[in-house]
Design an enzyme around this catalytic site. Structure first.
Site, PDB file in Angstrom:
ATOM      1  N   GLY A 198       0.790  -1.124   0.095  1.00 39.08           N
ATOM      2  CA  GLY A 198       0.050   0.106   0.077  1.00 39.08           C
ATOM      3  C   GLY A 198       0.863   1.164   0.083  1.00 39.08           C
ATOM      4  O   GLY A 198       1.991   1.089   0.211  1.00 39.08           O
ATOM      5  N   GLN A 248       2.564  10.064   1.706  1.00 40.00           N
ATOM      6  CA  GLN A 248       3.871   9.384   1.936  1.00 40.00           C
ATOM      7  C   GLN A 248       5.010   9.776   0.976  1.00 40.00           C
ATOM      8  O   GLN A 248       6.322   9.605   0.805  1.00 40.00           O
ATOM      9  CB  GLN A 248       3.874   7.967   1.852  1.00 40.00           C
ATOM     10  CG  GLN A 248       3.267   7.425   3.245  1.00 40.00           C
ATOM     11  CD  GLN A 248       2.849   5.801   3.020  1.00 40.00           C
ATOM     12  OE1 GLN A 248       2.033   5.344   2.520  1.00 40.00           O
ATOM     13  NE2 GLN A 248       3.923   5.126   3.874  1.00 40.00           N
ATOM     14  N   CYS A 257       5.453  -0.228   7.804  1.00 40.29           N
ATOM     15  CA  CYS A 257       5.122   1.140   7.167  1.00 40.29           C
ATOM     16  C   CYS A 257       6.262   1.462   6.479  1.00 40.29           C
ATOM     17  O   CYS A 257       7.468   1.302   7.016  1.00 40.29           O
ATOM     18  CB  CYS A 257       4.791   1.960   8.354  1.00 40.29           C
ATOM     19  SG  CYS A 257       4.520   3.664   7.414  1.00 40.29           S
ATOM     20  N   LEU A 258       6.150   1.715   4.879  1.00 43.51           N
ATOM     21  CA  LEU A 258       7.257   2.223   4.352  1.00 43.51           C
ATOM     22  C   LEU A 258       7.901   3.435   4.845  1.00 43.51           C
ATOM     23  O   LEU A 258       9.094   3.972   4.369  1.00 43.51           O
ATOM     24  CB  LEU A 258       6.904   2.177   2.905  1.00 43.51           C
ATOM     25  CG  LEU A 258       6.250   1.007   2.345  1.00 43.51           C
ATOM     26  CD1 LEU A 258       5.867   1.263   0.878  1.00 43.51           C
ATOM     27  CD2 LEU A 258       7.467   0.009   2.094  1.00 43.51           C
ATOM     28  N   HIS A 301      -4.942   1.327   7.371  1.00 45.97           N
ATOM     29  CA  HIS A 301      -3.463   1.861   7.384  1.00 45.97           C
ATOM     30  C   HIS A 301      -3.202   3.135   6.598  1.00 45.97           C
ATOM     31  O   HIS A 301      -2.585   4.159   7.123  1.00 45.97           O
ATOM     32  CB  HIS A 301      -2.453   0.664   7.368  1.00 45.97           C
ATOM     33  CG  HIS A 301      -1.076   1.135   7.497  1.00 45.97           C
ATOM     34  ND1 HIS A 301      -0.390   0.774   8.590  1.00 45.97           N
ATOM     35  CD2 HIS A 301      -0.325   2.064   6.632  1.00 45.97           C
ATOM     36  CE1 HIS A 301       0.929   1.324   8.134  1.00 45.97           C
ATOM     37  NE2 HIS A 301       1.026   2.181   7.112  1.00 45.97           N
ATOM     38  N   GLU A 302      -3.783   2.871   5.520  1.00 43.85           N
ATOM     39  CA  GLU A 302      -3.374   3.943   4.417  1.00 43.85           C
ATOM     40  C   GLU A 302      -4.105   5.144   4.536  1.00 43.85           C
ATOM     41  O   GLU A 302      -3.566   6.141   4.377  1.00 43.85           O
ATOM     42  CB  GLU A 302      -3.678   3.356   2.943  1.00 43.85           C
ATOM     43  CG  GLU A 302      -2.856   2.204   2.550  1.00 43.85           C
ATOM     44  CD  GLU A 302      -1.464   2.425   2.719  1.00 43.85           C
ATOM     45  OE1 GLU A 302      -0.904   3.537   2.815  1.00 43.85           O
ATOM     46  OE2 GLU A 302      -0.396   1.605   3.137  1.00 43.85           O
ATOM     47  N   HIS A 327      -2.859   7.452   7.039  1.00 41.14           N
ATOM     48  CA  HIS A 327      -1.565   8.332   6.532  1.00 41.14           C
ATOM     49  C   HIS A 327      -2.081   9.849   5.862  1.00 41.14           C
ATOM     50  O   HIS A 327      -1.436  10.997   5.950  1.00 41.14           O
ATOM     51  CB  HIS A 327      -0.916   7.727   5.282  1.00 41.14           C
ATOM     52  CG  HIS A 327       0.274   6.735   5.803  1.00 41.14           C
ATOM     53  ND1 HIS A 327       1.195   7.186   6.626  1.00 41.14           N
ATOM     54  CD2 HIS A 327       0.392   5.399   5.772  1.00 41.14           C
ATOM     55  CE1 HIS A 327       1.904   6.150   6.702  1.00 41.14           C
ATOM     56  NE2 HIS A 327       1.634   5.008   6.098  1.00 41.14           N
TER      57      HIS A 327
HETATM   58  O1  K1U Z   1       1.551   2.448   4.003  1.00 41.16           O
HETATM   59  C1  K1U Z   1       2.486   1.852   3.985  1.00 41.16           C
HETATM   60  O2  K1U Z   1       3.573   2.240   4.616  1.00 41.16           O
HETATM   61  C2  K1U Z   1       2.779   0.484   3.489  1.00 41.16           C
HETATM   62  C3  K1U Z   1       2.720  -0.728   4.127  1.00 41.16           C
HETATM   63  C4  K1U Z   1       1.088  -1.012   4.219  1.00 41.16           C
HETATM   64  C5  K1U Z   1       0.868  -2.304   5.393  1.00 41.16           C
HETATM   65  C6  K1U Z   1       1.468  -3.213   5.210  1.00 41.16           C
HETATM   66  C7  K1U Z   1       1.047  -4.138   6.498  1.00 41.16           C
HETATM   67  C8  K1U Z   1      -0.086  -3.889   7.195  1.00 41.16           C
HETATM   68  C9  K1U Z   1      -0.873  -2.730   6.820  1.00 41.16           C
HETATM   69  C10 K1U Z   1      -0.545  -1.812   6.020  1.00 41.16           C
HETATM   70  C11 K1U Z   1       3.605  -1.714   3.688  1.00 41.16           C
HETATM   71  O3  K1U Z   1       3.576  -2.198   2.443  1.00 41.16           O
HETATM   72  S1  K1U Z   1       5.019  -2.300   4.532  1.00 41.16           S
HETATM   73  C12 K1U Z   1       5.539  -3.673   3.534  1.00 41.16           C
HETATM   74  C13 K1U Z   1       4.895  -4.844   3.535  1.00 41.16           C
HETATM   75  O4  K1U Z   1       3.848  -4.976   4.356  1.00 41.16           O
HETATM   76  C14 K1U Z   1       5.136  -5.885   2.678  1.00 41.16           C
HETATM   77  C15 K1U Z   1       6.302  -5.702   1.645  1.00 41.16           C
HETATM   78  C16 K1U Z   1       6.760  -6.831   0.783  1.00 41.16           C
HETATM   79  C17 K1U Z   1       5.633  -7.988   1.015  1.00 41.16           C
HETATM   80  C18 K1U Z   1       4.599  -7.889   1.560  1.00 41.16           C
HETATM   81  C19 K1U Z   1       4.330  -6.956   2.561  1.00 41.16           C
HETATM   82 ZN    ZN Z   2       2.703   3.162   6.468  1.00 49.15          ZN
END
Ligand code: K1U
Ligand code: ZN
Length: 138
Positions: free
Chosen positions: A46, A51, A91-92, A133-134, A137
């Site tokens: 996401g 972001q 969270c990225l 989550h998104e 943000h």
């Molecule tokens: O919003 C963001 O920072 C993105 C975040 C979203 C998220 C992940 C998990 C639960 C709720 C919301 C991410 O994408 S973190 C990276 C991640 O979850 C992932 C990366 C590679 C493969 C699978 C998952």
């Molecule tokens: Zn996030």
């Protein structure tokens, strides 16, 4: 297509409030494409426009394993929530941090698509968690 810079906490720009998108233009569509590309590159499931330092209410999500199901939500709003579920969230904008968070297990979301058409979806489990989550943000 372009890869966008993902802001990381504690960057103060992440705290700016996003505003609703009133008119969908070619620029809006380009932003969605670039956000999807940036999310895949990160990699993540996401990404919210805040972001990437764009204070507009847009979110992209793809929880598929093969990057085959990108979704774009413009002006997303949760209109119903049900149940509770705890997930480990990443969270990225906070690289390498993972936290358990309690969220609604099922949500109904309304949003606009890239043609400006309203749609509603019901999401559960990981998709519901990611949507919540998104939207947090924005
Ligand atoms: O919003 C963001 O920072 C993105 C975040 C979203 C998220 C992940 C998990 C639960 C709720 C919301 C991410 O994408 S973190 C990276 C991640 O979850 C992932 C990366 C590679 C493969 C699978 C998952
Ligand atoms: Zn996030």
């Amino acid at each position: 297509m372009a890869l966008l810079e993902i802001l990381c906490f504690p960057d103060p720009r992440l705290r700016k409030k996003a505003t609703a998108i009133n008119t969908i233009t070619a620029k809006t569509r380009q932003l969605a494409e670039d956000m999807i590309e940036t999310m895949y590159d990160a990699p993540g499931i996401g990404l919210a426009a805040n972001q990437v330092n764009v204070q507009q209410r847009m979110v992209v999500i793809d929880i598929s394993e093969d990057k085959s199901a990108p979704m774009v939500f413009i002006n997303p709003e949760i209109i119903e929530k049900q149940g509770e579920r705890e997930y480990e969230e990443g969270c990225l904008s906070v690289p390498e941090a993972h936290e358990m968070a309690m969220r609604a297990d099922t949500v109904k979301v309304k949003a606009l698509d890239l043609d400006g058409e309203p749609f509603e979806i019901e999401a559960e489990a990981l998709l519901a968690t990611c949507i919540q989550h998104e939207i947090d943000h924005l």
